[in-house]
Design a protein around this motif. Structure first.
Motif, PDB file in Angstrom:
ATOM      1  N   TYR A   1       0.765  -0.939   0.103  1.00  0.00           N
ATOM      2  CA  TYR A   1      -0.161   0.423   0.389  1.00  0.00           C
ATOM      3  C   TYR A   1       0.623   1.360   0.132  1.00  0.00           C
ATOM      4  CZ  TYR A   1      -3.396   3.175   1.964  1.00  0.00           C
ATOM      5  OH  TYR A   1      -3.832   4.453   2.378  1.00  0.00           O
ATOM      6  N   ILE A   2       2.168   0.972   0.772  1.00  0.00           N
ATOM      7  CA  ILE A   2       2.677   2.279   1.038  1.00  0.00           C
ATOM      8  C   ILE A   2       3.967   2.575  -0.332  1.00  0.00           C
ATOM      9  CG2 ILE A   2       4.775   3.043   2.475  1.00  0.00           C
ATOM     10  CD1 ILE A   2       3.821   1.739   4.321  1.00  0.00           C
ATOM     11  N   GLU A   3       4.283   1.482  -0.601  1.00  0.00           N
ATOM     12  CA  GLU A   3       5.328   1.558  -1.701  1.00  0.00           C
ATOM     13  C   GLU A   3       4.227   1.475  -3.079  1.00  0.00           C
ATOM     14  OE1 GLU A   3       7.259  -2.413  -1.842  1.00  0.00           O
ATOM     15  OE2 GLU A   3       8.371  -1.922  -4.110  1.00  0.00           O
ATOM     16  N   HIS A   4       3.650   1.704  -3.686  1.00  0.00           N
ATOM     17  CA  HIS A   4       2.255   1.776  -4.677  1.00  0.00           C
ATOM     18  C   HIS A   4       1.747   3.097  -4.355  1.00  0.00           C
ATOM     19  CE1 HIS A   4       3.878  -1.596  -6.544  1.00  0.00           C
ATOM     20  NE2 HIS A   4       3.682  -2.625  -5.829  1.00  0.00           N
ATOM     21  N   SER A   5       1.796   3.727  -3.206  1.00  0.00           N
ATOM     22  CA  SER A   5       1.417   5.187  -2.644  1.00  0.00           C
ATOM     23  C   SER A   5      -0.453   4.676  -3.411  1.00  0.00           C
ATOM     24  CB  SER A   5       1.728   6.460  -3.946  1.00  0.00           C
ATOM     25  OG  SER A   5       3.031   6.260  -3.584  1.00  0.00           O
ATOM     26  N   ILE A   6      -0.998   3.963  -2.622  1.00  0.00           N
ATOM     27  CA  ILE A   6      -2.294   3.505  -2.905  1.00  0.00           C
ATOM     28  C   ILE A   6      -2.631   4.391  -2.235  1.00  0.00           C
ATOM     29  CG2 ILE A   6      -4.006   2.315  -3.029  1.00  0.00           C
ATOM     30  CD1 ILE A   6      -2.169  -0.116  -3.234  1.00  0.00           C
ATOM     31  N   HIS A   7      -2.324   5.196  -1.406  1.00  0.00           N
ATOM     32  CA  HIS A   7      -3.021   5.921  -0.196  1.00  0.00           C
ATOM     33  C   HIS A   7      -3.107   7.988  -1.529  1.00  0.00           C
ATOM     34  CE1 HIS A   7       0.783   7.539   0.189  1.00  0.00           C
ATOM     35  NE2 HIS A   7       1.161   6.925   0.457  1.00  0.00           N
ATOM     36  N   ALA A   8      -2.891   7.659  -2.236  1.00  0.00           N
ATOM     37  CA  ALA A   8      -2.673   8.501  -2.841  1.00  0.00           C
ATOM     38  C   ALA A   8      -3.474   8.755  -3.940  1.00  0.00           C
ATOM     39  CB  ALA A   8      -1.202   9.140  -3.804  1.00  0.00           C
ATOM     40  N   LYS A   9      -4.255   7.546  -4.124  1.00  0.00           N
ATOM     41  CA  LYS A   9      -5.068   7.590  -5.424  1.00  0.00           C
ATOM     42  C   LYS A   9      -6.519   7.415  -4.933  1.00  0.00           C
ATOM     43  CE  LYS A   9      -1.559   5.098  -7.735  1.00  0.00           C
ATOM     44  NZ  LYS A   9      -0.140   3.731  -6.826  1.00  0.00           N
ATOM     45  N   GLU A  10      -6.740   6.872  -3.685  1.00  0.00           N
ATOM     46  CA  GLU A  10      -7.913   6.680  -3.282  1.00  0.00           C
ATOM     47  C   GLU A  10      -7.845   6.607  -2.248  1.00  0.00           C
ATOM     48  OE1 GLU A  10      -8.140   2.376  -4.257  1.00  0.00           O
ATOM     49  OE2 GLU A  10      -7.208   1.903  -3.054  1.00  0.00           O
ATOM     50  N   SER A  11      -9.450   7.642  -1.127  1.00  0.00           N
ATOM     51  CA  SER A  11      -9.077   7.337  -0.078  1.00  0.00           C
ATOM     52  C   SER A  11      -9.744   6.377   1.450  1.00  0.00           C
ATOM     53  CB  SER A  11     -10.350   8.727   0.086  1.00  0.00           C
ATOM     54  OG  SER A  11     -11.673   8.186  -0.421  1.00  0.00           O
ATOM     55  N   ILE A  12     -10.701   5.511   0.323  1.00  0.00           N
ATOM     56  CA  ILE A  12     -10.169   4.016   1.559  1.00  0.00           C
ATOM     57  C   ILE A  12      -9.885   3.038  -0.140  1.00  0.00           C
ATOM     58  CG2 ILE A  12     -12.394   2.775   1.696  1.00  0.00           C
ATOM     59  CD1 ILE A  12     -13.712   4.590   3.567  1.00  0.00           C
ATOM     60  N   SER A  13     -10.029   1.929   0.910  1.00  0.00           N
ATOM     61  CA  SER A  13      -8.983   0.648   0.294  1.00  0.00           C
ATOM     62  C   SER A  13      -9.049  -0.442   0.997  1.00  0.00           C
ATOM     63  CB  SER A  13      -7.346   0.892  -0.008  1.00  0.00           C
ATOM     64  OG  SER A  13      -6.736   2.345  -0.623  1.00  0.00           O
ATOM     65  N   LYS A  14     -10.111  -1.531  -0.505  1.00  0.00           N
ATOM     66  CA  LYS A  14     -10.239  -2.508   0.683  1.00  0.00           C
ATOM     67  C   LYS A  14      -9.532  -3.710  -0.222  1.00  0.00           C
ATOM     68  CE  LYS A  14     -15.621  -0.841   2.002  1.00  0.00           C
ATOM     69  NZ  LYS A  14     -16.010  -0.617   1.656  1.00  0.00           N
ATOM     70  N   PHE A  15      -8.197  -4.696   0.575  1.00  0.00           N
ATOM     71  CA  PHE A  15      -8.369  -5.546   0.251  1.00  0.00           C
ATOM     72  C   PHE A  15      -8.082  -6.646   0.729  1.00  0.00           C
ATOM     73  CE2 PHE A  15      -5.041  -2.072  -0.467  1.00  0.00           C
ATOM     74  CZ  PHE A  15      -4.991  -1.680  -1.359  1.00  0.00           C
ATOM     75  N   PHE A  16      -8.577  -8.023   0.188  1.00  0.00           N
ATOM     76  CA  PHE A  16      -8.794  -9.375   0.272  1.00  0.00           C
ATOM     77  C   PHE A  16      -7.401 -10.136   0.069  1.00  0.00           C
ATOM     78  CE2 PHE A  16     -11.125 -12.536  -2.356  1.00  0.00           C
ATOM     79  CZ  PHE A  16     -10.794 -11.637  -3.642  1.00  0.00           C
TER      80      PHE A  16
END
Ligand code: HAM
Length: 412
Positions: free
Chosen positions: A91-106
């Motif tokens: 999540y950090i390495e791909h800066s996913i936080h900058a692309k979406e405010s909520i991320s849900k993974f399984f």
């Protein structure tokens, strides 16, 4: 030479268990997908530091349960003992936080912990794991718990219990830690197990969920964390409980539910079953605000859980398998080539089935067909070979008919 066996604590999944695991994966995609969770895959091998920092250097997992070894350049690598830390790294390495405010993974897959193997406890085990990042509201905690129960229900699992606790936050936990430490120090310290004597200093909350009977007795009457959390944690927990009450989900408050990984705060939960031997937890999780920041990411809150797939397999019914449509029985070797050609034709038409390649009498082949519960047994004898035909036997009502093999695309 001795026969080669599996490594201790590692196991094969023979087809019946593998079918259960596939069903768990398919059901995860279906149910978690309904809640907006997307599948993610992270590596099995990570730098050791990720787990040391993510899970906590004082935890049993990091202290004594990791499969850790140097690579050829002497960097310390570890086979993941859980999926959460790896997902946070990704999540950090791909800066996913900058692309979406909520991320849900399984995700689901193998995990590795060097524990003493016993029923329901393996060194290679598998987890179905969910993480929700970016939302701190108690509604998210309630939703993820409801989703977990929805998932377990969809697997046909019954007779399970949900346990719930709050662990407070970085504001209120330090004071509780000291209160608890003071209580523990007043007990007969030398009567605690060796681990707890160490934990008393490093992580006193863990003493509360030690399974050693002596330690359990010594912590009777310990101050409860739920009574010692700050107003905002109290309100958060009250909302979670209220939402679960409203949904009609039963749970038991368990003030000793501390969980073995250091990243948790606020809501923690476990799903327990009495049917898996000494191990009782089929799933566990909780909130982990601060974990992403502790791995040098942004200060993003999170909540998640993981189910142990081996333990789910022990309590879920065997999923229904699709029975094959046909079985081709052959009189002798001469019929094998036409049998293969016929089978390929039928498969191209979307049917499923097998040829009797193992030699055996017609009678034993028919017995195999019955064992496989096929709908039709196709018989290729001498006459049929000569006439370009095949006998179709309907296994339900015993009716037989002889039809041309050429262009055969359906059997009913
Ligand atoms: P955990 O409680 O360590 O949590 O593991 C979750 C589940 O994995 C357990 O409830 C159990 O069913 C299964 N499990 C653990 N160890 C073994 C083992 N040696 N053999 C068989 N099954 C085992 C976590 O791993 C967290 N990462 C869960 C999480 C996700 N929390 C937030 N997000």
């Amino acid at each position: 030479m001795d026969k080669i066996s599996t490594v201790k604590g590692f196991a094969d999944h023979l087809p019946e268990e593998a079918a259960q695991f596939s069903f768990m994966g398919e059901t995860a995609q279906k149910v978690f997908g309904q809640y907006g969770y997307r599948e993610i895959h992270v590596p099995i091998l990570e730098y050791t530091e990720l787990f040391a920092r993510g899970i906590g250097t004082e935890t049993d997992v990091v202290q004594k349960e990791m499969f850790t070894f140097p690579d050829r350049k002497d960097r310390s690598l570890t086979m993941r003992p859980e999926a959460t830390a790896g997902i946070m790294r990704s999540y950090i390495e791909h800066s996913i936080h900058a692309k979406e405010s909520i991320s849900k993974f399984f995700t689901y897959g193998p995990m590795f912990r060097y524990e003493r193997p016993q029923k329901g406890r393996m060194r290679q085990f598998h987890q179905v794991n969910c993480e929700c990042l970016g939302a701190e509201q108690p509604q998210v905690d309630a939703e993820i718990i409801l989703m977990l129960m929805h998932y377990l229900n969809s697997l046909g699992i019954k007779d399970i219990g949900l346990e719930l606790n709050t662990l407070g936050c970085k504001e209120c936990r330090p004071a509780y830690r000291e209160t608890l430490k003071a209580f523990l120090k007043k007990q007969k310290v030398e009567e605690f197990c060796e681990d707890c004597q160490r934990r008393m200093e490093t992580n006193p909350l863990r003493v509360l969920d030690c399974k050693v009977p002596g330690c359990k007795a010594l912590t009777q009457g310990a101050p409860e964390i739920a009574d010692n959390v700050c107003p905002s944690c109290r309100e958060h927990f009250a909302t979670v409980k209220g939402l679960l009450d409203e949904s009609g989900l039963q749970y038991r408050l368990n003030s000793r539910l501390v969980r073995g990984l250091d990243y948790y705060n606020r809501t923690t939960f476990e799903v327990v079953s009495g049917n898996i031997g000494a191990q009782t937890s089929v799933a566990g999780g909780g909130r982990y605000d601060g974990l992403v920041a502790s791995l040098d990411g942004p200060d993003v809150p999170g909540v998640g859980f993981a189910c142990g797939m081996e333990r789910l397999a022990m309590v879920m019914p065997q999923p229904a398998v699709q029975t094959p449509d046909f079985y081709i029985a052959v009189l002798d070797e001469n019929a094998l080539n036409p049998a293969l050609a016929l089978a390929q034709n039928l498969r191209a038409a979307g049917l499923a089935g097998v040829c009797a390649f193992a030699s055996g009498s017609m009678k034993s082949q028919l017995r195999s067909a019955t064992r496989l519960s096929v709908r039709y047994c196709l018989i290729l004898g001498g006459n049929e070979l000569e006439n370009g035909t095949v006998i179709i036997k309907n296994m339900e009502n015993g009716e037989q008919k002889e039809v041309k093999r050429q262009g055969l695309r359906s059997l009913g």
